[in-house]
Design a protein around this motif. Structure first.
Motif, PDB file in Angstrom:
ATOM      1  N   VAL A 575     -12.670 -23.616  47.965  1.00  0.00           N
ATOM      2  CA  VAL A 575     -11.912 -24.515  48.841  1.00  0.00           C
ATOM      3  C   VAL A 575     -10.430 -24.175  48.742  1.00  0.00           C
ATOM      4  CG1 VAL A 575     -11.255 -26.916  49.249  1.00  0.00           C
ATOM      5  CG2 VAL A 575     -13.614 -26.351  48.671  1.00  0.00           C
ATOM      6  N   ARG A 576      -9.788 -24.022  49.901  1.00  0.00           N
ATOM      7  CA  ARG A 576      -8.361 -23.700  49.941  1.00  0.00           C
ATOM      8  C   ARG A 576      -7.534 -24.685  49.125  1.00  0.00           C
ATOM      9  NH1 ARG A 576      -4.996 -26.385  53.257  1.00  0.00           N
ATOM     10  NH2 ARG A 576      -6.695 -26.863  54.692  1.00  0.00           N
ATOM     11  N   GLY A 577      -6.717 -24.138  48.238  1.00  0.00           N
ATOM     12  CA  GLY A 577      -5.827 -24.963  47.452  1.00  0.00           C
ATOM     13  C   GLY A 577      -6.480 -25.641  46.270  1.00  0.00           C
ATOM     14  N   ARG A 578      -7.818 -25.597  46.203  1.00  0.00           N
ATOM     15  CA  ARG A 578      -8.517 -26.260  45.102  1.00  0.00           C
ATOM     16  C   ARG A 578      -9.424 -25.311  44.334  1.00  0.00           C
ATOM     17  NH1 ARG A 578     -10.044 -32.215  47.661  1.00  0.00           N
ATOM     18  NH2 ARG A 578      -7.947 -32.650  48.478  1.00  0.00           N
ATOM     19  N   GLY A 579      -9.499 -24.084  44.789  1.00  0.00           N
ATOM     20  CA  GLY A 579     -10.193 -23.065  44.021  1.00  0.00           C
ATOM     21  C   GLY A 579     -11.694 -23.052  44.189  1.00  0.00           C
ATOM     22  N   ILE A 580     -12.317 -22.242  43.342  1.00  0.00           N
ATOM     23  CA  ILE A 580     -13.765 -22.076  43.373  1.00  0.00           C
ATOM     24  C   ILE A 580     -14.416 -23.177  42.552  1.00  0.00           C
ATOM     25  CG2 ILE A 580     -13.968 -20.583  41.339  1.00  0.00           C
ATOM     26  CD1 ILE A 580     -15.854 -18.811  43.157  1.00  0.00           C
ATOM     27  N   ASP A 581     -15.649 -23.467  42.843  1.00  0.00           N
ATOM     28  CA  ASP A 581     -16.392 -24.518  42.145  1.00  0.00           C
ATOM     29  C   ASP A 581     -16.585 -24.111  40.686  1.00  0.00           C
ATOM     30  OD1 ASP A 581     -18.252 -26.319  41.151  1.00  0.00           O
ATOM     31  OD2 ASP A 581     -19.398 -26.416  43.013  1.00  0.00           O
ATOM     32  N   ALA A 582     -15.852 -24.772  39.784  1.00  0.00           N
ATOM     33  CA  ALA A 582     -15.895 -24.397  38.372  1.00  0.00           C
ATOM     34  C   ALA A 582     -17.265 -24.643  37.759  1.00  0.00           C
ATOM     35  CB  ALA A 582     -14.827 -25.179  37.595  1.00  0.00           C
ATOM     36  N   ASN A 583     -17.948 -25.695  38.177  1.00  0.00           N
ATOM     37  CA  ASN A 583     -19.278 -25.960  37.622  1.00  0.00           C
ATOM     38  C   ASN A 583     -20.272 -24.888  38.039  1.00  0.00           C
ATOM     39  OD1 ASN A 583     -18.742 -28.365  36.163  1.00  0.00           O
ATOM     40  ND2 ASN A 583     -18.663 -29.495  38.077  1.00  0.00           N
ATOM     41  N   ILE A 609      -8.361 -15.216  51.414  1.00  0.00           N
ATOM     42  CA  ILE A 609      -9.455 -15.637  50.536  1.00  0.00           C
ATOM     43  C   ILE A 609      -9.524 -14.756  49.297  1.00  0.00           C
ATOM     44  CG2 ILE A 609     -11.232 -14.240  51.638  1.00  0.00           C
ATOM     45  CD1 ILE A 609     -11.640 -17.796  50.250  1.00  0.00           C
ATOM     46  N   THR A 610      -9.138 -13.486  49.451  1.00  0.00           N
ATOM     47  CA  THR A 610      -9.107 -12.585  48.292  1.00  0.00           C
ATOM     48  C   THR A 610      -8.103 -13.086  47.265  1.00  0.00           C
ATOM     49  OG1 THR A 610      -9.663 -10.737  49.746  1.00  0.00           O
ATOM     50  CG2 THR A 610      -8.741 -10.188  47.595  1.00  0.00           C
ATOM     51  N   ARG A 611      -6.931 -13.487  47.727  1.00  0.00           N
ATOM     52  CA  ARG A 611      -5.903 -14.005  46.824  1.00  0.00           C
ATOM     53  C   ARG A 611      -6.338 -15.338  46.223  1.00  0.00           C
ATOM     54  NH1 ARG A 611      -0.116 -12.482  49.715  1.00  0.00           N
ATOM     55  NH2 ARG A 611      -0.653 -10.333  50.248  1.00  0.00           N
ATOM     56  N   GLU A 612      -6.931 -16.172  47.051  1.00  0.00           N
ATOM     57  CA  GLU A 612      -7.387 -17.478  46.566  1.00  0.00           C
ATOM     58  C   GLU A 612      -8.402 -17.322  45.446  1.00  0.00           C
ATOM     59  OE1 GLU A 612      -7.677 -21.726  46.636  1.00  0.00           O
ATOM     60  OE2 GLU A 612      -6.432 -20.522  47.984  1.00  0.00           O
ATOM     61  N   LEU A 613      -9.354 -16.414  45.628  1.00  0.00           N
ATOM     62  CA  LEU A 613     -10.395 -16.235  44.629  1.00  0.00           C
ATOM     63  C   LEU A 613      -9.821 -15.679  43.335  1.00  0.00           C
ATOM     64  CD1 LEU A 613     -13.378 -16.347  43.867  1.00  0.00           C
ATOM     65  CD2 LEU A 613     -13.646 -14.050  44.825  1.00  0.00           C
ATOM     66  N   ALA A 614      -8.911 -14.715  43.422  1.00  0.00           N
ATOM     67  CA  ALA A 614      -8.313 -14.143  42.215  1.00  0.00           C
ATOM     68  C   ALA A 614      -7.604 -15.221  41.405  1.00  0.00           C
ATOM     69  CB  ALA A 614      -7.345 -13.024  42.588  1.00  0.00           C
ATOM     70  N   GLN A 615      -6.849 -16.076  42.077  1.00  0.00           N
ATOM     71  CA  GLN A 615      -6.141 -17.141  41.384  1.00  0.00           C
ATOM     72  C   GLN A 615      -7.122 -18.149  40.786  1.00  0.00           C
ATOM     73  OE1 GLN A 615      -3.251 -19.199  43.790  1.00  0.00           O
ATOM     74  NE2 GLN A 615      -2.935 -20.821  42.292  1.00  0.00           N
ATOM     75  N   ALA A 616      -8.174 -18.476  41.553  1.00  0.00           N
ATOM     76  CA  ALA A 616      -9.141 -19.463  41.081  1.00  0.00           C
ATOM     77  C   ALA A 616      -9.896 -18.979  39.855  1.00  0.00           C
ATOM     78  CB  ALA A 616     -10.124 -19.794  42.211  1.00  0.00           C
ATOM     79  N   GLY A 822      -6.049 -19.241  55.426  1.00  0.00           N
ATOM     80  CA  GLY A 822      -6.637 -19.466  56.730  1.00  0.00           C
ATOM     81  C   GLY A 822      -8.112 -19.245  56.768  1.00  0.00           C
ATOM     82  N   THR A 823      -8.608 -18.218  56.088  1.00  0.00           N
ATOM     83  CA  THR A 823     -10.035 -17.910  56.180  1.00  0.00           C
ATOM     84  C   THR A 823     -10.888 -18.968  55.522  1.00  0.00           C
ATOM     85  OG1 THR A 823      -9.883 -16.539  54.206  1.00  0.00           O
ATOM     86  CG2 THR A 823      -9.667 -15.434  56.305  1.00  0.00           C
ATOM     87  N   ALA A 824     -10.369 -19.597  54.480  1.00  0.00           N
ATOM     88  CA  ALA A 824     -11.187 -20.585  53.781  1.00  0.00           C
ATOM     89  C   ALA A 824     -11.321 -21.878  54.555  1.00  0.00           C
ATOM     90  CB  ALA A 824     -10.604 -20.880  52.397  1.00  0.00           C
ATOM     91  N   VAL A 825     -10.398 -22.125  55.501  1.00  0.00           N
ATOM     92  CA  VAL A 825     -10.414 -23.385  56.235  1.00  0.00           C
ATOM     93  C   VAL A 825     -11.730 -23.603  56.940  1.00  0.00           C
ATOM     94  CG1 VAL A 825      -9.409 -24.595  58.206  1.00  0.00           C
ATOM     95  CG2 VAL A 825      -7.929 -23.508  56.532  1.00  0.00           C
ATOM     96  N   THR A 826     -12.305 -22.558  57.449  1.00  0.00           N
ATOM     97  CA  THR A 826     -13.492 -22.731  58.270  1.00  0.00           C
ATOM     98  C   THR A 826     -14.761 -22.230  57.611  1.00  0.00           C
ATOM     99  OG1 THR A 826     -12.900 -20.658  59.344  1.00  0.00           O
ATOM    100  CG2 THR A 826     -12.196 -22.673  60.412  1.00  0.00           C
ATOM    101  N   LEU A 827     -14.777 -22.117  56.300  1.00  0.00           N
ATOM    102  CA  LEU A 827     -16.022 -21.706  55.635  1.00  0.00           C
ATOM    103  C   LEU A 827     -17.077 -22.764  55.841  1.00  0.00           C
ATOM    104  CD1 LEU A 827     -14.832 -20.144  52.276  1.00  0.00           C
ATOM    105  CD2 LEU A 827     -16.076 -19.017  54.084  1.00  0.00           C
TER     106      LEU A 827
END
Length: 827
Positions: A575-583, A609-616, A822-827
């Protein structure tokens, strides 16, 4: 009267076995292919070369452990540490530790493990593979002054024990040692050496065994044994480095190809054995989990399986033994247990010989000493209705699944082969990880699967999500857009109303699929071959739900079609701004090696989304002390040049982007809302069962995978070329988006959606302003033009556009916009 399984060797070489009456029941004889020793004592109760009832194998070890406890007394036993020898005694030593009570256990290993320092090592003089390493996760395990209990299957010369004690006593001196073995077969001369050594180091050394005796060898036995081995192998062995020996037995099953994978749901952070140490707390966790794991195996066994073999893997003896014992206890089948081995032994199909048959296959765990043969004895021709092969995840490689691999060899001799993989334990969590509270992984639910959740077959994908199908989450597109961009709501807190395609639009989808299926199949092949060659030989595919899910399934199908691999595949939420599901990541880390995880998505746009995932992933590893996840995404199409692993960098229509849930297993975009998703929950999604009549999910997959055969040669060739090429991301997409944002006065890259797939999403789920189309773009944009016409959105042709098209979200909704994904908005 049964023939003793040492008769053949005794008659031909003059070898005699003398001692306790129990010896002949416990031991048989065979001939080694070894220049140092001709004969091999083959244990009937160890569970290595001879399939045996697991209760017998485990009972012998536990019984020895209880005798050690009686010898030491409760106080000393409570301070003891048990050390077993690889590979034959790893399970026996573990069982002795169980019988002893609260003793921690460690076994030596021939598998070096990166990042784990050796606490000792020694040589086994008569072995074909000599180096033993001691790799405890806790360096203090061997540093105490309590009794050290050393366990081997046989005590023949005493050299191995003397080498071990000499090495460890110099590092961690103590007053008492106990040597444990099934049989004591030392000569009178060797027996005196142990007492002399004990006096030399000033410690007490006791010996506990089940039976004792000696082996009497005539002069010249080594040369005679070698000549006998050469004679029989030359006469009977077929050609080829991994040929079976002896030849297939009459009446055995032909290759069935029926390999069934069983998910054990092995408990998180529970070691797969004693390679890095196994504590009483670990033992308690295993005891609690055993019934459920054995039940999963029992459920997967065919109903008519009356004789079942559980086959362990080299040093991995204890976990398969305990699973086998639980199956024996809870089912009506006749269960037997043995393991594969490195030991090369001559096979002779004679009732007076201990090794009747031999299966030969290549090593499949990338051993440190290089490739070579491995063996499974007395399996062929034994009449097993099913074989359950239990390996650790390090050994679950393509070599295991090749036509000459272990699974194929087993399938030649039994109609049913089950594969159960135990996660290889990764020791030494990063510093500070112990400060993070660890939620019990047993609380994390198993993945959702079809048909209960999604229209995909259950083996195609497991959804690490929670089912929110009964919750009303949909809102009109304009309301959602205004709330999201005004800062009043996050996009993941609601869902757009599911688009219902017109008949004309559905026909466009079918036309697009017909014309692009081969191109898609080619891209699937390229990205999958790249992943297998470069990322992991046995990857765990993890799709970013939901756009990545059809691609993950296609990659899984390619690996199965081309390589016979049955890859695990899951879908998780980001999720954009909230990262990947940690559980979801914690569940994956508990059930698989994070280093094998390959994240999968459909395509890249500008690479957000590539940057988002790396940070998450970085934040997750810091918070949870779990390392090894590689955040690089594998995608079908990378028009933005944002990743290294891709099927193509062309920007063309991937038909799964044309539709929403009806091409994604009838699953919605993922949802993250505080009142629905707690800190211990997976992110949520809905299953639109009511849209089943419009579902094209499986049809899309089948149409693409039907073209695999015709594109295989070209796809493999292109993958080979790509592996040798420079694929460093240039981030051209991000630069183009920034330029377009400025040129059109939007000043927010989040509202610029590059590529055919992202433009389609803008038209289906956002408030579009206009579409930029590359001049001369053809049928790839037919569906975009139709959607734009239906929504009254202008399509503007632009020369030299780096993408086939770009969708622009209406700038009226830009006030207070947050996030850059932007890409994560519409997943």
């Amino acid at each position: 009267m049964n023939t003793w399984s040492g008769t053949w060797v005794a008659e031909r070489l003059g070898v005699e076995l003398a001692g306790d009456e129990r010896l002949r029941g416990m031991l048989g004889l065979a001939l080694r292919r070894n220049p140092k020793r001709a004969h091999l004592l083959v244990s009937n109760v160890l569970g290595k070369h001879v399939p045996q009832a697991p209760s017998v194998v485990y009972g012998h070890g536990v019984g020895l452990g209880r005798r050690v406890r009686e010898l030491l007394g409760d106080a000393a036993a409570a301070r003891a540490v048990v050390l077993g020898y690889a590979e034959t005694a790893t399970g026996l030593g573990h069982s002795v530790a169980d019988g002893l009570g609260a003793a921690p256990y460690l076994h030596s290993t021939r598998r070096p493990v990166a990042g784990v320092a050796a606490a000792g090592g020694f040589e086994e003089s008569h072995s074909h593979a000599t180096s033993h390493l001691l790799l405890p996760e806790d360096p203090s395990l061997l540093a105490g002054d309590g009794p050290l209990v050393l366990v081997d299957d046989e005590f023949s010369t005493g050299n191995t024990v003397l080498n071990t004690v000499r090495d460890l006593h110099a590092r961690y001196p103590r007053e008492r040692y106990v040597v444990v073995a099934l049989v004591d077969m030392r000569s009178a001369a060797d027996a005196g050496r142990l007492e002399e050594f004990a006096r030399e180091i000033g410690a007490r050394i006791d010996l506990v065994t089940v039976a004792s005796g000696t082996v009497r060898l005539p002069d010249g036995v080594l040369e005679k044994g070698q000549a006998l081995v050469a004679e029989h192998e030359t006469a009977a062995a077929p050609s080829g480095p991994f040929a079976r020996f002896p030849a297939p037995l009459e009446g055995t099953q032909p290759p069935s190809g029926r390999i069934t994978r069983v998910d054990l749901s092995w408990p998180a952070r529970l070691p797969d054995g004693g390679r890095h140490g196994f504590t009483p707390a670990h033992r308690t966790a295993l005891e609690s989990a055993l019934p459920a794991m054995a039940d999963r195996i029992a459920t997967a066994l065919p109903a008519d399986a009356h004789r079942v073999l559980v086959l362990g893997f080299e040093e991995l003896m204890y976990a398969p033994l305990r699973l086998a014992a639980e199956l024996e206890r809870t089912t009506t089948a006749e269960v037997r247990y043995s393991t594969t081995t490195r030991s090369p032994v001559l096979a002779v199909d004679d009732p007076g010989y201990a090794i009747r048959t031999r299966l030969v296959f290549p090593a499949h765990d990338d051993p440190a000493d290089g490739p070579g043969e491995r063996y499974a004895y007395n399996v062929a021709g034994a009449g097993f209705d099913a074989v359950v092969a239990v390996v650790d995840s390090v050994a679950d490689t393509p070599a295991l699944h090749t036509p000459d691999g272990l699974l194929a060899r087993l399938a030649e001799h039994t109609p049913h082969v089950l594969l159960a993989v135990v996660p290889s334990y990764a020791p030494a969590a990063p510093a500070g990880a112990q400060d993070a509270p660890e939620r019990p992984v047993t609380m994390l639910p198993e993945p959702l699967r079809g048909p209960a959740f999604s229209s995909y077959a259950p083996e195609e994908v497991g959804w690490l999500l929670q089912d929110l199908s009964d919750v009303t989450l949909e809102a009109p597109t304009e309301e959602r857009e205004e709330a999201i961009q005004s800062g009043g709501a996050h996009y993941a807190e609601s869902l757009p109303v599911e688009y219902q395609p017109s008949e004309q639009y559905q026909q466009l989808f079918h036309n697009a699929l017909d014309t692009s299926a081969a191109r898609l199949a080619h891209a699937v092949g390229v990205v999958t071959e790249t992943v297998l060659a470069e990322r992991s030989p046995r990857p765990v595919l993890v799709s970013l739900a939901r756009a990545g899910t059809p691609v993950g399934i296609l990659m899984r199908r390619w690996a199965q079609h081309r390589h016979g691999l049955d890859l695990p595949h899951y879908a998780v939420s980001i999720v954009r701004g909230r990262g990947i599901d940690a559980n979801a990541l914690r569940w994956l880390a508990a059930h698989h090696d994070p280093r094998d995880v390959v994240f999968v998505d459909g395509w890249t746009g500008k690479g957000a989304i590539t940057r988002e995932l790396a940070q998450a992933v970085e934040e997750f590893e810091k918070a949870h002390g779990v390392s090894g996840f590689d955040p690089e995404i594998a995608v079908l199409a990378d028009p933005g040049s944002c990743v290294r692993t891709y099927g193509t960098r062309e920007d063309y229509l991937i038909p799964s982007a044309c539709l929403n849930s009806t091409v994604s297993g009838l699953i919605s975009r993922t949802v993250l809302r505080a009142d629905l998703v707690g800190p211990d929950d997976y992110h949520g999604a809905k299953y639109y069962r009511e849209l089943a009549d419009s579902d094209l999910s499986v049809a899309f997959l089948d149409t693409v995978s039907a073209r695999f055969d015709e594109v295989t040669e070209a796809a493999c060739a292109e993958a080979k070329d790509l592996l040798a090429a420079d694929r460093t991301p240039t981030w051209e997409g991000w630069a183009a988006v920034e330029r377009i944002s400025e040129e059109y006065g939007i000043h927010d890259v989040n509202l610029v959606k590059p590529g055919v797939g992202e433009t389609t999403r803008v038209l289906l789920r956002r408030v579009p302003w206009k579409v930029l189309a590359r001049a001369g773009a053809g049928s790839d944009l037919d569906h975009v033009r139709l959607l734009a016409e239906q929504r009254g959105v202008p399509v503007e042709e632009v020369p030299d556009l780096p993408y086939t098209c770009v969708g622009l979200i209406h700038p009226r909704y830009t006030r207070g916009a947050t996030g850059a994904d932007g890409t994560a908005v519409t997943l």
